[in-house]
Design a protein around this motif. Structure first.
Motif, PDB file in Angstrom:
ATOM      1  N   PHE A  88      45.614   1.931 -52.788  1.00  0.00           N
ATOM      2  CA  PHE A  88      46.649   2.637 -52.045  1.00  0.00           C
ATOM      3  C   PHE A  88      46.828   2.034 -50.666  1.00  0.00           C
ATOM      4  O   PHE A  88      45.935   1.391 -50.123  1.00  0.00           O
ATOM      5  CB  PHE A  88      46.358   4.139 -51.956  1.00  0.00           C
ATOM      6  CG  PHE A  88      45.092   4.517 -51.230  1.00  0.00           C
ATOM      7  CD1 PHE A  88      45.130   4.933 -49.918  1.00  0.00           C
ATOM      8  CD2 PHE A  88      43.861   4.484 -51.876  1.00  0.00           C
ATOM      9  CE1 PHE A  88      43.969   5.308 -49.248  1.00  0.00           C
ATOM     10  CE2 PHE A  88      42.698   4.858 -51.227  1.00  0.00           C
ATOM     11  CZ  PHE A  88      42.753   5.266 -49.905  1.00  0.00           C
ATOM     12  N   LEU A  89      48.046   2.215 -50.143  1.00  0.00           N
ATOM     13  CA  LEU A  89      48.374   1.787 -48.795  1.00  0.00           C
ATOM     14  C   LEU A  89      48.492   3.028 -47.928  1.00  0.00           C
ATOM     15  O   LEU A  89      49.210   3.963 -48.275  1.00  0.00           O
ATOM     16  CB  LEU A  89      49.684   1.006 -48.769  1.00  0.00           C
ATOM     17  CG  LEU A  89      49.698  -0.308 -49.541  1.00  0.00           C
ATOM     18  CD1 LEU A  89      51.076  -0.950 -49.473  1.00  0.00           C
ATOM     19  CD2 LEU A  89      48.645  -1.268 -49.010  1.00  0.00           C
ATOM     20  N   LEU A  90      47.782   3.023 -46.805  1.00  0.00           N
ATOM     21  CA  LEU A  90      47.784   4.148 -45.878  1.00  0.00           C
ATOM     22  C   LEU A  90      48.378   3.672 -44.562  1.00  0.00           C
ATOM     23  O   LEU A  90      47.982   2.641 -44.029  1.00  0.00           O
ATOM     24  CB  LEU A  90      46.352   4.643 -45.663  1.00  0.00           C
ATOM     25  CG  LEU A  90      46.182   5.875 -44.799  1.00  0.00           C
ATOM     26  CD1 LEU A  90      46.743   7.108 -45.509  1.00  0.00           C
ATOM     27  CD2 LEU A  90      44.710   6.095 -44.464  1.00  0.00           C
ATOM     28  N   PHE A 123      51.871   5.614 -48.877  1.00  0.00           N
ATOM     29  CA  PHE A 123      53.212   5.332 -49.375  1.00  0.00           C
ATOM     30  C   PHE A 123      53.200   4.414 -50.587  1.00  0.00           C
ATOM     31  O   PHE A 123      54.261   4.074 -51.103  1.00  0.00           O
ATOM     32  CB  PHE A 123      54.138   4.807 -48.274  1.00  0.00           C
ATOM     33  CG  PHE A 123      53.778   3.462 -47.727  1.00  0.00           C
ATOM     34  CD1 PHE A 123      54.334   2.316 -48.254  1.00  0.00           C
ATOM     35  CD2 PHE A 123      52.916   3.358 -46.662  1.00  0.00           C
ATOM     36  CE1 PHE A 123      54.013   1.083 -47.736  1.00  0.00           C
ATOM     37  CE2 PHE A 123      52.598   2.137 -46.140  1.00  0.00           C
ATOM     38  CZ  PHE A 123      53.155   0.989 -46.678  1.00  0.00           C
ATOM     39  N   GLN A 124      52.026   4.049 -51.083  1.00  0.00           N
ATOM     40  CA  GLN A 124      51.952   3.315 -52.338  1.00  0.00           C
ATOM     41  C   GLN A 124      50.620   3.629 -52.995  1.00  0.00           C
ATOM     42  O   GLN A 124      49.585   3.648 -52.335  1.00  0.00           O
ATOM     43  CB  GLN A 124      52.087   1.815 -52.087  1.00  0.00           C
ATOM     44  CG  GLN A 124      52.252   0.999 -53.345  1.00  0.00           C
ATOM     45  CD  GLN A 124      52.488  -0.457 -53.003  1.00  0.00           C
ATOM     46  OE1 GLN A 124      51.657  -1.088 -52.368  1.00  0.00           O
ATOM     47  NE2 GLN A 124      53.635  -0.974 -53.410  1.00  0.00           N
ATOM     48  N   LEU A 125      50.656   3.880 -54.306  1.00  0.00           N
ATOM     49  CA  LEU A 125      49.454   4.274 -55.039  1.00  0.00           C
ATOM     50  C   LEU A 125      49.527   3.721 -56.455  1.00  0.00           C
ATOM     51  O   LEU A 125      50.582   3.767 -57.091  1.00  0.00           O
ATOM     52  CB  LEU A 125      49.354   5.811 -55.101  1.00  0.00           C
ATOM     53  CG  LEU A 125      48.314   6.415 -56.040  1.00  0.00           C
ATOM     54  CD1 LEU A 125      46.897   6.100 -55.541  1.00  0.00           C
ATOM     55  CD2 LEU A 125      48.518   7.918 -56.152  1.00  0.00           C
ATOM     56  N   SER A 126      48.405   3.191 -56.932  1.00  0.00           N
ATOM     57  CA  SER A 126      48.310   2.777 -58.332  1.00  0.00           C
ATOM     58  C   SER A 126      46.875   2.979 -58.797  1.00  0.00           C
ATOM     59  O   SER A 126      45.949   3.049 -57.992  1.00  0.00           O
ATOM     60  CB  SER A 126      48.738   1.315 -58.513  1.00  0.00           C
ATOM     61  OG  SER A 126      47.847   0.453 -57.831  1.00  0.00           O
ATOM     62  N   GLY A 132      51.746   5.120 -59.205  1.00  0.00           N
ATOM     63  CA  GLY A 132      51.915   6.553 -58.991  1.00  0.00           C
ATOM     64  C   GLY A 132      53.158   6.870 -58.200  1.00  0.00           C
ATOM     65  O   GLY A 132      53.729   6.019 -57.522  1.00  0.00           O
ATOM     66  N   GLU A 133      53.564   8.111 -58.300  1.00  0.00           N
ATOM     67  CA  GLU A 133      54.657   8.612 -57.476  1.00  0.00           C
ATOM     68  C   GLU A 133      54.043   9.254 -56.247  1.00  0.00           C
ATOM     69  O   GLU A 133      53.173  10.103 -56.346  1.00  0.00           O
ATOM     70  CB  GLU A 133      55.473   9.649 -58.244  1.00  0.00           C
ATOM     71  CG  GLU A 133      56.310   9.057 -59.352  1.00  0.00           C
ATOM     72  CD  GLU A 133      57.218  10.091 -59.985  1.00  0.00           C
ATOM     73  OE1 GLU A 133      57.779  10.923 -59.257  1.00  0.00           O
ATOM     74  OE2 GLU A 133      57.332  10.049 -61.208  1.00  0.00           O
ATOM     75  N   VAL A 134      54.499   8.832 -55.082  1.00  0.00           N
ATOM     76  CA  VAL A 134      53.983   9.373 -53.829  1.00  0.00           C
ATOM     77  C   VAL A 134      55.069  10.248 -53.220  1.00  0.00           C
ATOM     78  O   VAL A 134      56.212   9.834 -53.083  1.00  0.00           O
ATOM     79  CB  VAL A 134      53.584   8.250 -52.858  1.00  0.00           C
ATOM     80  CG1 VAL A 134      53.090   8.823 -51.543  1.00  0.00           C
ATOM     81  CG2 VAL A 134      52.517   7.374 -53.497  1.00  0.00           C
ATOM     82  N   VAL A 135      54.688  11.464 -52.872  1.00  0.00           N
ATOM     83  CA  VAL A 135      55.634  12.400 -52.269  1.00  0.00           C
ATOM     84  C   VAL A 135      55.337  12.521 -50.779  1.00  0.00           C
ATOM     85  O   VAL A 135      54.258  12.175 -50.312  1.00  0.00           O
ATOM     86  CB  VAL A 135      55.570  13.786 -52.954  1.00  0.00           C
ATOM     87  CG1 VAL A 135      56.025  13.676 -54.398  1.00  0.00           C
ATOM     88  CG2 VAL A 135      54.171  14.356 -52.896  1.00  0.00           C
ATOM     89  N   ASP A 136      56.304  13.014 -50.032  1.00  0.00           N
ATOM     90  CA  ASP A 136      56.168  13.114 -48.577  1.00  0.00           C
ATOM     91  C   ASP A 136      54.981  13.963 -48.140  1.00  0.00           C
ATOM     92  O   ASP A 136      54.473  13.804 -47.051  1.00  0.00           O
ATOM     93  CB  ASP A 136      57.444  13.686 -47.956  1.00  0.00           C
ATOM     94  CG  ASP A 136      58.603  12.701 -48.052  1.00  0.00           C
ATOM     95  OD1 ASP A 136      58.337  11.494 -48.202  1.00  0.00           O
ATOM     96  OD2 ASP A 136      59.755  13.147 -47.998  1.00  0.00           O
ATOM     97  N   GLU A 137      54.553  14.876 -48.985  1.00  0.00           N
ATOM     98  CA  GLU A 137      53.455  15.770 -48.610  1.00  0.00           C
ATOM     99  C   GLU A 137      52.094  15.071 -48.669  1.00  0.00           C
ATOM    100  O   GLU A 137      51.083  15.667 -48.372  1.00  0.00           O
ATOM    101  CB  GLU A 137      53.418  17.003 -49.519  1.00  0.00           C
ATOM    102  CG  GLU A 137      54.590  17.944 -49.335  1.00  0.00           C
ATOM    103  CD  GLU A 137      55.853  17.462 -50.055  1.00  0.00           C
ATOM    104  OE1 GLU A 137      55.733  16.837 -51.121  1.00  0.00           O
ATOM    105  OE2 GLU A 137      56.946  17.707 -49.541  1.00  0.00           O
ATOM    106  N   THR A 138      52.059  13.796 -49.080  1.00  0.00           N
ATOM    107  CA  THR A 138      50.800  13.088 -49.182  1.00  0.00           C
ATOM    108  C   THR A 138      50.433  12.519 -47.818  1.00  0.00           C
ATOM    109  O   THR A 138      50.470  11.317 -47.583  1.00  0.00           O
ATOM    110  CB  THR A 138      50.906  11.974 -50.243  1.00  0.00           C
ATOM    111  OG1 THR A 138      51.467  12.522 -51.430  1.00  0.00           O
ATOM    112  CG2 THR A 138      49.541  11.417 -50.590  1.00  0.00           C
ATOM    113  N   SER A 139      50.109  13.430 -46.886  1.00  0.00           N
ATOM    114  CA  SER A 139      49.792  13.012 -45.525  1.00  0.00           C
ATOM    115  C   SER A 139      48.929  14.071 -44.844  1.00  0.00           C
ATOM    116  O   SER A 139      48.853  15.211 -45.297  1.00  0.00           O
ATOM    117  CB  SER A 139      51.073  12.786 -44.719  1.00  0.00           C
ATOM    118  OG  SER A 139      51.780  13.992 -44.578  1.00  0.00           O
TER     119      SER A 139
END
Length: 182
Positions: A88-90, A123-126, A132-139
């Motif tokens: 993932f990218l953070l 903003f990126q996940l695999s 994966g689908e990343v939603v805005d709430e992933t923060s």
């Protein structure tokens, strides 16, 4: 689930639901012939994987850090669904810095020490199989309190009897990105 083959046993509609499917090829002889295959085709097992997901929480229970305390940090906990490893990218949304991480299990812990208030967002996940689908709430958001004491200039002389003089600050402010003024 068992699935029969498509036309001529060469094409199949793959399921959209995660699961394990067994595909059985079927043979359709050309028109006006009695042709049959010389062997019995083998069944094919296809595994459809779900897209990975992630949740982020603060681990130490506080989202406020003190900027002048070098030992003050925040712990971000990540919980993944899917199959490890997870990539993932953070991004630190204040500085714009993007960092790539890999987790080899379904949980991952990261300690951060930002200098200013910020939000960390994936903003990126695999995972091992899918993106994966990343939603805005992933923060998560962290407030860095920058306490600054501002005092008026004061000049004093000790009391003639040797007693300690006491004075009072006329202006005391705290800037902690929450607009708190005391």
């Amino acid at each position: 689930s068992n699935v029969l083959g498509g036309l001529g046993g060469q094409s199949y509609d793959i399921a959209n639901e995660a699961g394990i499917y067994v595909y059985y090829p079927t043979y359709v002889a050309p028109a006006n012939t009695n042709c049959t295959p010389s062997n019995t085709p083998n069944a094919t097992t296809v595994t459809v994987h779900a897209h990975p997901t992630v949740t982020m929480t603060l681990g130490n229970g506080s989202d406020v850090l003190c900027w002048n305390n070098a030992d003050d940090n925040a712990t971000i906990n990540f919980t993944f669904t899917g199959t490890a490893p997870f990539h993932f990218l953070l991004q630190n949304m204040t500085t714009g810095v993007v960092t790539e991480y890999t987790s080899y299990s379904n949980v991952f812990t990261l300690e951060v020490t930002p200098n200013v208030s910020t939000t960390y967002q994936i903003f990126q996940l695999s995972d091992a199989y899918c993106i994966g689908e990343v939603v805005d709430e992933t923060s998560v958001s962290i407030v860095v309190s920058q306490f600054e004491i501002v005092a008026d200039s004061v000049s004093i002389c000790p009391d003639v009897d040797g007693a300690v003089a006491v004075f009072q600050f006329n202006n005391l402010t705290v800037n902690d990105d929450r607009d708190t003024i005391w």
